[in-house]
Write a protein that holds these residues in place. Structure first.
Motif, short mmCIF file in Angstrom:
data_model
loop_
_atom_site.label_atom_id
_atom_site.label_comp_id
_atom_site.label_asym_id
_atom_site.label_seq_id
_atom_site.Cartn_x
_atom_site.Cartn_y
_atom_site.Cartn_z
N ALA A 25 -24.51 6.86 -12.23
CA ALA A 25 -24.73 5.95 -13.21
C ALA A 25 -24.02 6.59 -14.53
O ALA A 25 -23.75 5.89 -15.51
N GLY A 26 -24.08 7.83 -14.74
CA GLY A 26 -23.38 8.76 -15.80
C GLY A 26 -24.15 8.82 -16.91
O GLY A 26 -23.77 9.15 -18.13
N GLU A 27 -25.57 8.62 -16.89
CA GLU A 27 -26.43 8.87 -18.20
C GLU A 27 -26.04 10.20 -18.54
O GLU A 27 -26.08 11.28 -17.55
N ARG A 28 -26.60 10.81 -19.70
CA ARG A 28 -26.46 12.26 -20.08
C ARG A 28 -27.92 12.72 -19.58
O ARG A 28 -29.08 12.37 -19.84
N PHE A 53 -31.48 13.34 -21.36
CA PHE A 53 -31.67 12.16 -22.19
C PHE A 53 -31.99 10.71 -21.76
O PHE A 53 -31.97 9.80 -22.23
N LEU A 54 -32.47 10.67 -20.26
CA LEU A 54 -32.74 9.58 -19.73
C LEU A 54 -33.80 8.81 -20.23
O LEU A 54 -34.84 9.37 -20.31
N GLU A 55 -33.51 7.66 -20.35
CA GLU A 55 -34.83 6.70 -21.04
C GLU A 55 -34.89 5.30 -20.30
O GLU A 55 -33.84 4.92 -19.59
N PRO A 56 -36.00 4.75 -20.27
CA PRO A 56 -36.14 3.48 -19.42
C PRO A 56 -35.72 2.15 -20.14
O PRO A 56 -36.29 1.33 -20.39
N SER A 57 -34.35 2.50 -20.60
CA SER A 57 -33.69 1.30 -21.29
C SER A 57 -33.35 0.15 -20.63
O SER A 57 -33.30 0.30 -19.10
N HIS A 58 -33.19 -0.85 -20.73
CA HIS A 58 -32.81 -2.22 -20.11
C HIS A 58 -31.21 -2.24 -19.61
O HIS A 58 -31.08 -2.43 -18.60
N ARG A 59 -30.35 -1.25 -20.36
CA ARG A 59 -29.11 -0.94 -19.68
C ARG A 59 -29.45 -0.53 -18.38
O ARG A 59 -28.56 -0.75 -17.43
N VAL A 60 -30.09 0.77 -18.38
CA VAL A 60 -30.29 1.46 -17.07
C VAL A 60 -31.00 0.71 -16.10
O VAL A 60 -30.72 0.68 -15.00
N GLU A 113 -31.22 -2.48 -15.71
CA GLU A 113 -30.41 -3.57 -15.21
C GLU A 113 -29.34 -2.84 -13.98
O GLU A 113 -28.98 -3.48 -13.09
N ARG A 114 -28.92 -1.79 -14.43
CA ARG A 114 -28.03 -1.08 -13.41
C ARG A 114 -28.72 -0.74 -11.91
O ARG A 114 -27.97 -0.88 -10.97
N VAL A 115 -30.09 -0.39 -12.17
CA VAL A 115 -30.84 -0.32 -11.02
C VAL A 115 -31.00 -1.30 -10.15
O VAL A 115 -30.96 -1.53 -8.70
N VAL A 116 -31.35 -2.50 -10.96
CA VAL A 116 -31.61 -3.89 -10.37
C VAL A 116 -30.30 -4.12 -9.69
O VAL A 116 -30.53 -4.78 -8.48
N GLU A 130 -40.06 5.64 -13.86
CA GLU A 130 -40.31 4.55 -14.65
C GLU A 130 -39.22 3.30 -14.73
O GLU A 130 -39.43 1.97 -14.46
N ILE A 131 -37.98 3.80 -14.72
CA ILE A 131 -36.93 2.87 -14.52
C ILE A 131 -37.06 2.20 -13.29
O ILE A 131 -36.75 0.86 -13.01
N VAL A 132 -37.18 2.72 -12.20
CA VAL A 132 -37.13 2.32 -10.68
C VAL A 132 -38.22 1.18 -10.43
O VAL A 132 -38.28 0.24 -9.90
#
Length: 257
Positions: free
Chosen positions: A86-89, A92-99, A101-104, A139-141
């Protein structure tokens, strides 16, 4: 055999989501090797680029490609051919909606029987397991697993891409609090595959032999710490990996409850 163990044994499609290259090999590499040997199709999604890892003072672009290549090679040793980044830094990973959505999107595309990932709760007995990126990944997952992946109105652009809502059966989380472990998988027969995959991550191990011995000791302790649920019936496990298994949608689940 527990319901979670039965679900894992019968799984045909598995998605593994983790924060950094090598997380899965430490936390669930033996389980992944067992799954692929049984014919399951396992896919990896790595959320960060791993640029904060390593011990050499090399350019960050170089370490990113090094770690990606290491993860691809390690995946191949475990029988996994699909690896996406996914290429996040890193850091600095955070449970943002952008990430999320990528997992969904990955869950809806693959439609896995089981999703394996890091735990969103801190393990106070081993803070090394509870890197902030690990907690964010968990948390993202978890947010993706419910309700987003099964809510047809969440992230409408995914439906436009043909990625329809999907009800995930099982979520298996590793590196969480010891008290929440409810599934132990016997990895005695896949220990060598796990260690070979870990050996590939040379950029992360200043002492490869020490790493191997530490991993083996941890797996032995986990095997001895309680009942093992998934493995041969005729012998106790010598090495085991531990999970917190969560049934997201089972026979008794209805209308989101």
């Amino acid at each position: 055999m527990s319901a979670a163990a039965e679900a894992l044994r019968s799984a045909r499609r598995v998605l593994v989501v983790f924060a950094h290259p090598d997380d899965v090999d430490f936390g669930a590499g033996g389980t992944v090797a067992a799954l692929t040997r049984r014919g399951a199709e396992v896919s990896y999604l790595v959320l960060t680029d791993g640029d904060a890892g390593g011990f050499e003072d090399e350019g960050r672009e170089s370490i990113v490609e090094t770690r990606r290549e290491e993860q691809r090679r390690a995946a191949g040793l475990a029988g996994v051919s699909r690896v996406e980044f996914a290429g996040e830094r890193d850091g600095f990973l955070e449970p943002s909606h952008r990430v999320i959505e990528r997992v969904v999107a990955a869950m809806r595309e693959i439609r896995p029987d089981v999703v394996l990932s890091l735990h969103p709760e801190r393990n106070w007995s081993s803070l090394h397991k509870s890197h902030p990126d690990h907690l964010a990944c968990g948390e993202i997952v978890t947010r993706a697993a419910f309700p987003a992946v099964e809510n047809a109105y969440a992230y409408p652009s995914l439906r436009e891409r043909g990625l329809e809502a999907y009800r995930l059966p099982w979520l298996l989380l590793f590196a969480g609090p010891d008290a929440l472990v409810n599934l132990r998988v016997d990895v005695t027969e896949t220990l060598d595959a796990k260690l070979e995959a870990l050996d590939v991550h040379l950029s992360q191990h200043p002492d490869p032999e020490g790493m191997r011995e530490s991993v083996k000791a941890g797996l032995a302790a986990q095997a001895a710490s309680g009942r093992w649920d998934e493995g041969p019936e005729d012998r106790p496990a010598e090495f085991a990996e531990e999970f917190h298994a969560v049934c997201v949608n089972g026979e008794g689940t209805f209308a989101g409850f």
